[in-house]
Motif scaffolding. Sequence first.
Motif, mmCIF file in Angstrom:
data_model
loop_
_atom_site.group_PDB
_atom_site.id
_atom_site.type_symbol
_atom_site.label_atom_id
_atom_site.label_comp_id
_atom_site.label_asym_id
_atom_site.label_seq_id
_atom_site.Cartn_x
_atom_site.Cartn_y
_atom_site.Cartn_z
ATOM 1 N N UNK A 1 0.824 -1.204 0.000
ATOM 2 C CA UNK A 1 0.000 0.000 0.000
ATOM 3 C C UNK A 1 0.858 1.254 0.000
ATOM 4 N N UNK A 2 2.070 1.179 0.595
ATOM 5 C CA UNK A 2 2.907 2.373 0.647
ATOM 6 C C UNK A 2 3.324 2.834 -0.735
ATOM 7 N N UNK A 3 3.243 1.941 -1.741
ATOM 8 C CA UNK A 3 3.612 2.323 -3.102
ATOM 9 C C UNK A 3 2.456 2.981 -3.838
ATOM 10 N N UNK A 4 1.244 2.927 -3.280
ATOM 11 C CA UNK A 4 0.082 3.509 -3.936
ATOM 12 C C UNK A 4 0.063 5.019 -3.717
ATOM 13 N N UNK A 5 -0.705 5.710 -4.544
ATOM 14 C CA UNK A 5 -0.827 7.162 -4.422
ATOM 15 C C UNK A 5 -1.875 7.496 -3.370
ATOM 16 N N UNK A 6 -1.407 7.861 -2.176
ATOM 17 C CA UNK A 6 -2.311 8.232 -1.092
ATOM 18 C C UNK A 6 -2.559 9.732 -1.170
ATOM 19 N N UNK A 7 -3.818 10.125 -1.172
ATOM 20 C CA UNK A 7 -4.139 11.549 -1.258
ATOM 21 C C UNK A 7 -5.046 11.955 -0.118
ATOM 22 N N UNK A 8 -5.015 13.234 0.227
ATOM 23 C CA UNK A 8 -5.811 13.731 1.343
ATOM 24 C C UNK A 8 -7.306 13.713 1.046
ATOM 25 N N UNK A 9 -7.668 13.673 -0.217
ATOM 26 C CA UNK A 9 -9.103 13.757 -0.521
ATOM 27 C C UNK A 9 -9.829 12.449 -0.219
ATOM 28 N N UNK A 10 -9.110 11.359 -0.009
ATOM 29 C CA UNK A 10 -9.756 10.095 0.310
ATOM 30 C C UNK A 10 -10.125 10.071 1.791
ATOM 31 N N UNK A 11 -11.406 9.979 2.074
ATOM 32 C CA UNK A 11 -11.899 9.949 3.442
ATOM 33 C C UNK A 11 -12.656 8.647 3.682
ATOM 34 N N UNK A 12 -12.068 7.700 4.404
ATOM 35 C CA UNK A 12 -12.742 6.418 4.636
ATOM 36 C C UNK A 12 -14.033 6.590 5.422
ATOM 37 N N UNK A 13 -14.966 5.657 5.283
ATOM 38 C CA UNK A 13 -16.190 5.694 6.090
ATOM 39 C C UNK A 13 -15.860 5.651 7.580
ATOM 40 N N UNK A 14 -16.691 6.295 8.365
ATOM 41 C CA UNK A 14 -16.429 6.402 9.799
ATOM 42 C C UNK A 14 -16.365 5.042 10.476
ATOM 43 N N UNK A 15 -17.158 4.076 9.990
ATOM 44 C CA UNK A 15 -17.163 2.772 10.648
ATOM 45 C C UNK A 15 -15.820 2.051 10.511
ATOM 46 N N UNK A 16 -15.056 2.404 9.466
ATOM 47 C CA UNK A 16 -13.736 1.790 9.302
ATOM 48 C C UNK A 16 -12.681 2.433 10.203
ATOM 49 N N UNK A 17 -13.037 3.541 10.822
ATOM 50 C CA UNK A 17 -12.101 4.251 11.696
ATOM 51 C C UNK A 17 -12.446 4.078 13.169
ATOM 52 N N UNK A 18 -13.258 3.062 13.474
ATOM 53 C CA UNK A 18 -13.670 2.837 14.861
ATOM 54 C C UNK A 18 -12.450 2.660 15.761
ATOM 55 N N UNK A 19 -12.407 3.354 16.888
ATOM 56 C CA UNK A 19 -11.238 3.278 17.772
ATOM 57 C C UNK A 19 -11.265 2.003 18.619
ATOM 58 N N UNK A 20 -10.140 1.660 19.213
ATOM 59 C CA UNK A 20 -10.126 0.521 20.131
ATOM 60 C C UNK A 20 -10.944 0.824 21.381
ATOM 61 N N UNK A 21 -11.380 -0.213 22.037
ATOM 62 C CA UNK A 21 -12.107 -0.070 23.304
ATOM 63 C C UNK A 21 -11.332 -0.797 24.397
ATOM 64 N N UNK A 22 -11.491 -0.329 25.610
ATOM 65 C CA UNK A 22 -10.777 -0.935 26.720
ATOM 66 C C UNK A 22 -11.195 -2.390 26.913
ATOM 67 N N UNK A 23 -12.497 -2.659 26.755
ATOM 68 C CA UNK A 23 -12.966 -4.032 26.884
ATOM 69 C C UNK A 23 -12.363 -4.947 25.832
ATOM 70 N N UNK A 24 -12.298 -4.468 24.599
ATOM 71 C CA UNK A 24 -11.710 -5.266 23.531
ATOM 72 C C UNK A 24 -10.235 -5.531 23.765
ATOM 73 N N UNK A 25 -9.511 -4.531 24.261
ATOM 74 C CA UNK A 25 -8.090 -4.709 24.542
ATOM 75 C C UNK A 25 -7.879 -5.717 25.663
ATOM 76 N N UNK A 305 -7.528 0.438 -1.491
ATOM 77 C CA UNK A 305 -7.191 -0.200 -2.766
ATOM 78 C C UNK A 305 -8.329 -0.026 -3.775
ATOM 79 N N UNK A 306 -9.571 -0.218 -3.312
ATOM 80 C CA UNK A 306 -10.729 -0.048 -4.218
ATOM 81 C C UNK A 306 -10.832 1.388 -4.697
ATOM 82 N N UNK A 307 -10.696 2.359 -3.785
ATOM 83 C CA UNK A 307 -10.851 3.753 -4.151
ATOM 84 C C UNK A 307 -9.745 4.225 -5.102
ATOM 85 N N UNK A 308 -8.542 3.749 -4.875
ATOM 86 C CA UNK A 308 -7.443 4.166 -5.737
ATOM 87 C C UNK A 308 -7.553 3.566 -7.131
ATOM 88 N N UNK A 309 -8.152 2.387 -7.210
ATOM 89 C CA UNK A 309 -8.375 1.805 -8.530
ATOM 90 C C UNK A 309 -9.392 2.612 -9.329
#
Length: 311
Positions: A1-25, A305-309
């Motif tokens: 993935x580091x070889x792909x063109x990462x741009x600031x305009x790509x904003x993943x859905x919020x559900x993919x950015x869910x933070x860790x929880x203490x219970x899960x840890x 990967x899908x968005x960059x394609x």
Amino acid sequence: MSALRITQRLQPPRELLAPPTLGGLLRMALADWAGIAACWALMAVTPPAVRWVAWPLPMLLIAGRLQALGVVLHDAVHMRRPPAPSWRLMFLQVLAAYPIVTTLRAMRYHHLRHHRHPCTALDPYFKPGASHRVHLAVLQRLRGLVVVPAWALRPVVGLLALRWPTLRNAYGRVLLGDKSGADLQGSAELLHCLRAEAGQAAFFIAVALLAWRWPLAVGVGYALPLLIAGVFNAHRVVAEHVHVPLADHRPASVAAGTRDHLCTGLFGVIQRALLYPRHIGYHTMHHLHPGAALGQLPALQAWYARELLKS
């Protein structure tokens, strides 16, 4: 993935950015300890005649689980709001911090600086030349043998520094990797780290008592695997990054400064068990979205990967 063109305009859905929880840890840490307990049980029933042949494998697996506990604590460091002191947080420290010779405060101190200043002179993990010079790469990995004994001294130095502030600069610069050059004697953040060392010291006293009673068991079941885990961790720090200074912190630059280890196939199973547990090998995604739980990183990778394609 580091070889792909990462741009600031790509904003993943919020559900993919869910933070860790203490219970899960806590659940992950308990699962790792279940693995360690299984290895201890296997070592305990091994006949004495073959123990020195049979024990190295469970020792390696224990080292891998100690490495995984470090990754669990690493996820706690990236919680968007540090959890308030509670019995669950203390339990997490007992399970995932003290056994790998650190505290949540200590790891927050050096690890967050790594994310603020990746691949710069202020990055505690930056090892110039380790990506492309073989002798430096080997030396930095072997450094893991020194890190664990050095960090074992950290609570002693830290508790002394509470009494004598002149020790605080050495504590912060040598043991926490502070490269700011600032005078740390009045640092409130460092003071929190010093106060947290009391728990680490109490853990070491308990381990010393156990070692006095069962020296062989503690030595082969904990001390030696911990040294091996130190080498594993030093390897990961070198392997996850391109140790060349970054010109800026744009997403594309951050991606160029990281290396992924996605651990596929049979060899990948071994890598996940020992070196890159709990999706930490998706390191580009982690640096782009450090607040996302590690369990989210494969899905984030696939989304990018899908968005960059499409572009």
